[in-house]
Design an enzyme around this catalytic site. Structure first.
Site, mmCIF file in Angstrom:
data_model
loop_
_atom_site.group_PDB
_atom_site.id
_atom_site.type_symbol
_atom_site.label_atom_id
_atom_site.label_comp_id
_atom_site.label_asym_id
_atom_site.label_seq_id
_atom_site.Cartn_x
_atom_site.Cartn_y
_atom_site.Cartn_z
ATOM 1 N N SER A 220 -99.542 -3.380 14.869
ATOM 2 C CA SER A 220 -99.327 -3.047 16.273
ATOM 3 C C SER A 220 -100.619 -2.532 16.882
ATOM 4 C CB SER A 220 -98.241 -1.975 16.406
ATOM 5 O OG SER A 220 -98.145 -1.500 17.736
ATOM 6 N N TYR B 73 -94.447 6.243 13.662
ATOM 7 C CA TYR B 73 -94.621 4.793 13.797
ATOM 8 C C TYR B 73 -96.089 4.388 13.758
ATOM 9 C CZ TYR B 73 -94.445 0.149 15.987
ATOM 10 O OH TYR B 73 -94.595 -1.178 16.265
#
Length: 249
Positions: A136, A149
């Site tokens: 990401s 995350y």
């Protein structure tokens, strides 16, 4: 090669489900893996000649290894493996939760490690293959309320950078996919305006285009990728001042 085999792990929803359809349309024979077998079966009904269901759990390394052997025995050698399984939960300081860190690390990071352990031996023995890891743009910098995350995604980028040189020397391509915000059930948990929000169709299209180039990284959307890339280059003091403004916004 006619109908090359792709193994897509994390295929039951979001980007994975859309990517499964795109790969099938492009002529790939796609083995789909996720925990929710019923969703995989429903997905396979759209293209039963190209899509096959192989349910599994990325937190089970022995199970993934057995799936890899089964897929190669039933469909043929895996030429492309996309390690896309992931989980997300926002967390502010008041909700600091050790169990959340552990859960996301087991799925997002160790899940990829388990997938690599399952697929790399056969690819290395053949001297060919391509592995894509979904990380990401959140792995570029520590973002407020994304500590559990973002840490997993930063770890995945570092993992890929560490393994890529040795795998490349053996003919195996290891690459990372770094998306920005994509509208999925996971990002629906956010309670802030997400810049440059993409649909799963747009994300899958960007990944499919990226399959045909040699870049180590497939990142999108380009405006947000550029923004995050610039933040990555800032001195820590300046970046942290900007991050404090994000918290107060």
């Amino acid at each position: 090669m006619e109908s090359p085999v792709a193994w897509l792990i994390g295929a039951s929803s979001g980007i994975g489900a859309e990517l499964a359809r795109r790969l099938a349309d492009a002529g790939w024979q796609v083995a789909l893996t996720a925990r929710r077998a019923e969703r995989l079966e429903a997905l396979c009904q759209a293209s039963p000649a190209q899509l096959s269901s192989f349910p599994g759990d990325v937190t089970d390394p022995e199970g993934l290894a057995a799936l890899a052997a089964r897929i190669e025995a039933e469909l043929g050698p895996v030429e492309l493996c996309i390690l896309n399984a992931g989980d997300y939960e926002p967390m502010g300081l008041d909700d600091f939760d050790v169990s959340l860190f552990r859960r996301l690390m087991e799925v997002n990071y160790l899940g990829v490690v388990h997938g690599l352990a399952a697929v790399m031996p056969a690819m290395r023995a053949r001297g060919r293959g391509q592995i894509l890891i979904t990380a990401s743009l959140a792995g570029y910098r520590g973002l407020p309320r994304a500590a559990p995350y973002g840490a997993t995604k930063a770890a995945l980028i570092s993992l890929a950078e560490s393994l890529q040189p040795e795998l490349a020397a053996e003919g195996v391509r290891l690459r990372v996919i770094n998306p920005g915000f994509v509208k999925t059930p996971l990002t629906d948990k956010n309670r802030f305006e997400m810049p440059f929000l993409m649909t799963t169709e747009q994300a899958a299209e960007a990944i499919m285009k990226g399959l045909h180039n040699d870049a180590f990284e497939i990142r999108f959307p380009w405006r947000f990728a550029l923004m995050m890339g610039l933040l990555r280059l800032l001195p820590n003091g300046l970046y942290l001042r900007i991050a404090r403004r994000m918290v107060s916004a």
